[in-house]
Every structure is written in structure tokens, then in C-alpha cells.
Design an enzyme around this catalytic site. Structure first.
Site, PDB file in Angstrom:
ATOM      1  N   ALA A   1       0.832  -1.214   0.000  1.00  0.00           N
ATOM      2  CA  ALA A   1       0.000   0.000   0.000  1.00  0.00           C
ATOM      3  C   ALA A   1       0.861   1.256   0.000  1.00  0.00           C
ATOM      4  O   ALA A   1       1.960   1.264   0.557  1.00  0.00           O
ATOM      5  CB  ALA A   1      -0.909   0.003   1.223  1.00  0.00           C
TER       6      ALA A   1
ATOM      7  N   GLY B   1       0.458  -5.644   0.013  1.00  0.00           N
ATOM      8  CA  GLY B   1      -0.321  -5.635  -1.227  1.00  0.00           C
ATOM      9  C   GLY B   1       0.502  -6.042  -2.433  1.00  0.00           C
ATOM     10  O   GLY B   1      -0.033  -6.585  -3.408  1.00  0.00           O
TER      11      GLY B   1
ATOM     12  N   GLU C   1       0.312  -9.741  -2.417  1.00  0.00           N
ATOM     13  CA  GLU C   1      -1.063 -10.122  -2.768  1.00  0.00           C
ATOM     14  C   GLU C   1      -1.298  -9.970  -4.277  1.00  0.00           C
ATOM     15  O   GLU C   1      -1.953 -10.807  -4.898  1.00  0.00           O
ATOM     16  CB  GLU C   1      -2.065  -9.270  -1.972  1.00  0.00           C
ATOM     17  CG  GLU C   1      -2.088  -9.627  -0.485  1.00  0.00           C
ATOM     18  CD  GLU C   1      -3.014  -8.750   0.324  1.00  0.00           C
ATOM     19  OE1 GLU C   1      -3.938  -9.261   0.952  1.00  0.00           O
ATOM     20  OE2 GLU C   1      -2.805  -7.525   0.338  1.00  0.00           O
TER      21      GLU C   1
ATOM     22  N   GLU D   1       1.179  -6.701   7.439  1.00  0.00           N
ATOM     23  CA  GLU D   1       0.049  -5.872   7.888  1.00  0.00           C
ATOM     24  C   GLU D   1      -0.222  -5.981   9.381  1.00  0.00           C
ATOM     25  O   GLU D   1      -0.664  -5.020  10.018  1.00  0.00           O
ATOM     26  CB  GLU D   1      -1.224  -6.246   7.107  1.00  0.00           C
ATOM     27  CG  GLU D   1      -1.242  -5.786   5.661  1.00  0.00           C
ATOM     28  CD  GLU D   1      -0.533  -6.724   4.701  1.00  0.00           C
ATOM     29  OE1 GLU D   1      -0.640  -6.502   3.482  1.00  0.00           O
ATOM     30  OE2 GLU D   1       0.141  -7.667   5.156  1.00  0.00           O
TER      31      GLU D   1
END
Length: 699
Positions: free
Chosen positions: A61, A102, A105, A125
Site C-alpha cells: 500500500a 499488497g 497479494e 500488515e
């Protein structure tokens, strides 16, 4: 452009280009989707490579968008991953350097993954009090197996890419190939090969989670995590989300992951962890010192004093590979200091944290000396001598004579006036406070004290150096005690007043430790040495005769009970045992003191203890902000999180006050100001102003 699009003989290459870590901000996310659509619509393209420019595949992120509407604006990361996963043309993720959060991911949404060795792979996270919110808890267990995935998700710890290749962790199907050579060329060749094959191409979401006893392992994980994470909800929620995927399949697991993510973002614990994460980064930014301020080179450091502080300070620099000249006045003190440094390193060797040859290499970086002349070539000189202005004066007048022009002269003072110390030299612009916390080689906090004449490049240099020696540096203006010790004085003052009024040391410590402090004020005092506080109070009585103090601590010191080192302080101690045992003798002395001073003792509840201690910090912190001693509330919180054992899950005193609400803080302070010893509470005007506006210290 946040994303570059190029084509190479039938392969489209979508390159994330958002320095420094290719954060997945709105522009990057939109760029990936646009690139995907362009590739789908081009009949000449048979496959797509997704990679990152510079020093990362993607760090996840974009932290600049945290807590902003942009973070949730379409295309969200979930939409981007869905676009990649549902592509009719195969997508190959080419991973190097960093694939975290992210970023990982996103890579899990690709059909194939190639990786360079040494890449850091993580879902961190949980460290921000949340969980992976774009399928990480569902896809990673399907890629590398339940146990390995759960361990990565719950700890947030990075794993090297080679450990996640086929021959690494059991069941690991994260990478189709580990590429030793040119990753870009290998990815193009791989993409052409899979592009020539008939689909459908493999999706991680369609794999099964294989485990002989998934239910048993998840329960074991839950039991293991429960004790370690008792004040943090995120690790257990991570387990819940993984379990949902195991029991209910991918789609239901994904929906449950999203619910957990949304709930965790709202928790005070996540807010506290994110506040600490951003606060640490913000601390290095000084409002009037531009980021591009030139810095001075620090190639050699001098440390004056080889005692506990001086030795610890020297270790910070040699750990970072910076040679240190260590000065003492007597050979015996120098030998003792060197022996202590060696002993500290030997302890690390025993624990396996340091190799024996590394110990010798570090010791070789120290040049011991009894002569100031040997400091002539130092770029930075830090004094760690006795905390008395006359002693500091002698040191700085001598340094002014011998230090080379442009050398930075730093004082490790914890309370003294840095402007007065600077005035002992003809170069006040080169003088700065560098207040290390004991033990200096362990504690993360460094208070950087800015004198009225400290040059901007000196500040910029010290802040950069702090990063190199792995410290969290916070800038403070000059005042008695700077940020940390000035605030702790009011905390200790309240603790002592509560003894006068009816509490006992064990009750006060128990209440604040239950709140989350590592150690209560009385156990802390016994550890540090009650004689240290006594010396400071004696100075206070002379300098601030109008300020009222409880004299109970003086009475304790008069009996020679200085803490652990004398076998007794506020508590009793047994030889070789650091346990604090409540002392009947001390408790009786406290009750007698109340009687002698005419104070009627009353029952004090734990809630009052916590409020008076924490709000004393908050009130003084607010004054520090108003006076400009600290430039922002988060700096104060960083001081308390990294130097004073304030509970991380509460985010520091100023954020905690925001969480409680400044309206409630103000009411409590006014209530305590009306009680006996209420003279100690002068409400900071900033609290009343912010409360009236319905605002907090952090906006």
C-alpha cells in the site's frame, strides 16, 4: 507515470514505477488496470509480465494514502488483483528485491511467478494492527501450505524468496522459477512459453489447502498466539480469516477477510500502531530543515567517558562500522569500560547473535586514549561525563581548543541547558544535545536537543546518523529535562502525592502496569537508583522554591534505601533476585509520613491512579507543544513509546488522550486540581482550546 507499458515480441510488460518502493497508490492501481486492458485488446500480445522498476517489485500500500479516501477509490487493490487473475492471457509476476503486503497479494493474483534470489517476501500488515485485506490470508496458504503461511501472516516477518521456491519450505508453490541471472529476460522467455500454451492458466485461488490436521494446527496456532498478542486483536483475527478459508472455501474466506480488515482498521490498537509507524517516519522531518539540507561527513567519532553511558554510546557507532576514539581520564576507568564493552559483545556471541570474528572486528574499531589530542580528527565528539554543569564546562572548553573546525560537539546531558553548554565554546553553531537512553546500546530513543544557535546542517547530520545507528531520533528544544524527563517529573510527582494521600507503592505500580506500562514508577525508581531522583529533587528545591513536592521519597533516601543496588528501595530485594517484594517497613513509613504532615489517608482506586499518572504526562506534553519544545504531538509519543515503556497498543500519551477525548481529559484534570495537592495541576491552555473545538492533538 506511476506505471510503464512496453511490448517485446508479443509480450506486454507492465512495470510499476512509483519510487521508492512502487507503492500501490491510486495512480499505480489505475495504471495496472489500464495496462491489462490494453494488453487484452491487442491481438499481437500473447502474455503479460508484471514487474517493478528500481529497488522493489512492490512494497504494498502507498502509505501516503493511508486514512485518505484515495485508499478506497476504484480501482481498489482487490479490483486490480481480480483483473490480473481473470486475464484471458497469462500474467507472469517477475519479483525482485521486495514483495510485501499488497505487493505480494498482487503477485499471488498472477498465474505464474518468477523470483530473483534474496527478495524479501512478507505480509507485514499485522504490524499495523490489521490483516492482509486483498486476499493474502486466502491465497498464501494455498500457495505455500497452511503452516508456513500462517507463520508469515501472524508474525509479519519477511522470508527470503529462495526459501519459498520449490525446494525450500514444504509444499511451497509460490514461485515457478528462481532466476539467478537476468530476471527481465527470463520473465520474457517464460511468458512467451506460457503464452503459446492453451488456457486456462493456473489460479492460486483454485488450489486446495493441504494439511493432515488443519483444525488441530489452527487451534495450536490460536493457543500460541493468544498469550503473546493479548493486547493486540490482529494476530488472532489473522488466524480466524485463514480458518474461514480452510472451512468455507475461497470466496467465503475472502468475504470474511474483508470483514475482519474493516473491523480491525477501526480498533484503537490499529490506530495506535499506525500512529507509531507514521510517527517514527515523521520524527525525522524538522519543519524548518529542508530534506535536501547538505550533511557533514561522519567518518570517525570521539566519545568522552567510558562508563555505562559512554561505553553504550560507543557501541552504537562501532556496530554501524564507524571507528570510535574512547577517552577517559584514568587508565583503570578506560580498561574497565573496554572490558564491559567486550562482555556485552561476548553475551551476544553466546546467544548466537554475533560471530566471534565479528566481536574482534568491532573491538578493533575502538581506539582507547587518555589524551584529548587524539580527538583532533573526529568528525563528531559525544561527551558522556558526570551530569554537572561545571564538569561539562571543563570538557567543552577543552574540546573548543582541540576539535577540528566543522566537528560536531554533542552533549549526552539528560537535563542541563544545552545553550549554556554551547556558550562554553566559540562555535555554538556546532553544539547539539544527543541524549541517549540507558542502556545506550539497547534503547531505541535518541533525543536530539536543538540549541538556539545549532546549525541546520548539524541537525540534518545528526538525524541521518541516528538512522545509521538504528535510533529513533526526536528533536527537542532546550528546557529543563527536554521532552521525556520534563514530562516524567510530573508523573513521578503525582505518584508520590498519591502515596501521601492513601496509596502504597505496590498498588500504584500494579495499576499502571495493568494499563500496559512495562514498569511502574516505584519499580522503575528502584531499578534506576533512588539517589538519582534525590539529586534532581535537591536541585529542583533550589531552582523552583515555589513548586511543591512530596518529601516522602527524600525520607526513603535518608534511610539509605536507594533501590536494587542497596537491597532495598520502595521494595525489598533478595540477593540474586530482581523480584520486587512489598516492604512492610516502607509501607509503615509512608503511613507515618501522612500522619506527620497532617494528610488524612483515603482509598485511591486504580482508575484514579492511571488517570493522574497518564494525564500528568499529557498535560506537560501539551505545554511542551505550546512552547515549541516539540514540533508535533507524535514526536512526544515516539519519545514515550521508544524510551519510557509506554504501551505500544495505546500509541503514546498524546494519542491516548485523543482516544479518551480531550473534553474528558480536561474534566478529569479540573477535578484533580480541586483535590488536596491540586496545586500540581495547572491545566495546559492547549487542552482546553482543542477540547472546545472538539479536536485532538493529532487532528
Amino acid at each position: 507515470m506511476a506505471v510503464d507499458y512496453t511490448t517485446h515480441d508479443g509480450v506486454a510488460v507492465i512495470t510499476l514505477n512509483n519510487p521508492p518502493v512502487n507503492g500501490l497508490g491510486l495512480a499505480t492501481r489505475a495504471g495496472i488496470v489500464a495496462g491489462m486492458e490494453r494488453a487484452q485488446n491487442d491481438p499481437a500480445i500473447t502474455a503479460i509480465v508484471l514487474t517493478g522498476a528500481g529497488k522493489a517489485f512492490s512494497g504494498g500500500a502507498d502509505i501516503t494514502e493511508f486514512n485518505s479516501p484515495k485508499a478506497m477509490q476504484e480501482p481498489t487493490l482487490a479490483t486490480v488483483i481480480k483483473t490480473v487473475e481473470n486475464s484471458a492471457k497469462p500474467v507472469v509476476a517477475a519479483i525482485h528485491s521486495v514483495a510485501m503486503g499488497g505487493g505480494l497479494e498482487l503477485a499471488l493474483g498472477a498465474h505464474y511467478r518468477l523470483a530473483a534470489p534474496g527478495a524479501q517476501i512478507a505480509l507485514p500488515e499485522v504490524k499495523l494492527g490489521i490483516l492482509p485485506g486483498a486476499g493474502g490470508t486466502q491465497r498464501l496458504p494455498r500457495a505455500i501450505g497452511l503452516e508456513a503461511a500462517l507463520n508469515m501472516i501472524v508474525t509479519g516477518a519477511p522470508v527470503l524468496s529462495e526459501k519459498l521456491a520449490h525446494h525450500g519450505l514444504a509444499q511451497s508453490g509460490l514461485f515457478d522459477e528462481l532466476v539467478e541471472g537476468d530476471l527481465g529476460q527470463a520473465a520474457l522467455a517464460f511468458a512467451r512459453k506460457v503464452g503459446a500454451q492453451q488456457g486456462p492458466h493456473p489460479k492460486v485461488r483454485e488450489r486446495k489447502i493441504e494439511h493432515p490436521n488443519a483444525e488441530g494446527f489452527i487451534q495450536f496456532a490460536r493457543n500460541s498466539v493468544a498469550g503473546l498478542a493479548k493486547n493486540f486483536p490482529a494476530p488472532l483475527k489473522c488466524i480466524d480469516a485463514v480458518e474461514a478459508g480452510v472451512k468455507n472455501g475461497f470466496d467465503k474466506g475472502l468475504a470474511f477477510e474483508r470483514e475482519c480488515f474493516v473491523a480491525l482498521v477501526q480498533t484503537p490498537e490499529s490506530r495506535a500502531l499506525r500512529h507509531a509507524f507514521f510517527g517514527e517516519r515523521a520524527a525525522s522531518k524538522i519543519p524548518d530543515v529542508p530534506a535536501d539540507t547538505p550533511v557533514r561527513e561522519i567518518a570517525r567519532v570521539g566519545v568522552i567517558g567510558a562508563g555505562t553511558m559512554g561505553g553504550g554510546i560507543a557501541m552504537n557507532f562501532i556496530n554501524a562500522g564507524i571507528p570510535v576514539t574512547l577517552l577517559e581520564t584514568k587508565q583503570e576507568a578506560l580498561d574497565r569500560g573496554l572490558a564491559t564493552i567486550r562482555k556485552n559483545y561476548e553475551a551476544n556471541v553466546k546467544k548466537g547473535k554475533l560471530k566471534p570474528e565479528a566481536l574482534e572486528a568491532r573491538m578493533a574499531l575502538i581506539t582507547p586514549t587518555l589524551s584529548y589530542d587524539d580527538l583532533k580528527n573526529a568528525d563528531l565528539i559525544v561527551e558522556a561525563v558526570f551530569e554537572e554543569l561545571g564538569v561539562k564546562e571543563q570538557v567543552f572548553r577543552r574540546l573548543d581548543e582541540i576539535a577540528r573546525p566543522g566537528a560536531i560537539l554533542a552533549s549526552n546531558t539528560s537535563t542541563l541547558d544545552v545553550n549554556r553548554i554551547a556558550a562554553f565554546t566559540k562555535r555554538p553553531q556546532d553544539v547539539v544535545g544527543m541524549h541517549f537512553f540507558s542502556p545506550a546500546n539497547v534503547m531505541k530513543l535518541l533525543e536530539v536537543v536543538r540549541g538556539k544557535e545549532t546549525a541546520k546542517d548539524v541537525l540534518a547530520t545528526v538525524m541521518k546518523l541516528a538512522k545509521k545507528i538504528k535510533k529513533t531520533a526526536v528533536v527537542s528544544g532546550v528546557c529543563d529535562g527536554f521532552i521525556g524527563n520534563r514530562m516524567i517529573e510530573q508523573y513521578i510527582r503525582q505518584a508520590l502525592f498519591m502515596l501521601d494521600e492513601g496509596a502504597l507503592p505496590a498498588q500504584v505500580d500494579r495499576a499502571i502496569e495493568k494499563f500496559g506500562f512495562a514498569m511502574g514508577p516505584f519499580r522503575m525508581s528502584d531499578l534506576a537508583g533512588n539517589d538519582i531522583g534525590w539529586a534532581i529533587r535537591k536541585r529542583r528545591y533550589q531552582e523552583y522554591p515555589e513548586m511543591q513536592y512530596s518529601k516522602i521519597a527524600d525520607r526513603l533516601c535518608e534511610t539509605g534505601r536507594f533501590g536494587q543496588k542497596t537491597g532495598g528501595g520502595w521494595y525489598d530485594y533478595k540477593a540474586g533476585d530482581r523480584t520486587a517484594y512489598p516492604s512492610k517497613r516502607v509501607d509503615e513509613m509512608i503511613v507515618a509520613y501522612s500522619k506527620d504532615t497532617g494528610i488524612a489517608r483515603r482509598k485511591i482506586g486504580d482508575e484514579e491512579i492511571v488517570e493522574r499518572l497518564v494525564f500528568a504526562l499529557v498535560n506537560e506534553g501539551a505545554k511542551i507543544l505550546e512552547e515549541g519544545i516539540a514540533s508535533k504531538a507524535s514526536d512526544i509519543d515516539m519519545v514515550y513509546l521508544t524510551g519510557y515503556g509506554f504501551p505500544l497498543y495505546r500509541g503514546g500519551p498524546m494519542l491516548y488522550a485523543d482516544t479518551v477525548g480531550l473534553y474528558n481529559v480536561e474534566r478529569a484534570i479540573r477535578r484533580y486540581a480541586a483535590q488536596p495537592n491540586g496545586h500540581a495541576w495547572q491545566l495546559a491552555p492547549g487542552i482546553a482550546e482543542l477540547a472546545a473545538q472538539g479536536r485532538g492533538f493529532n487532528g
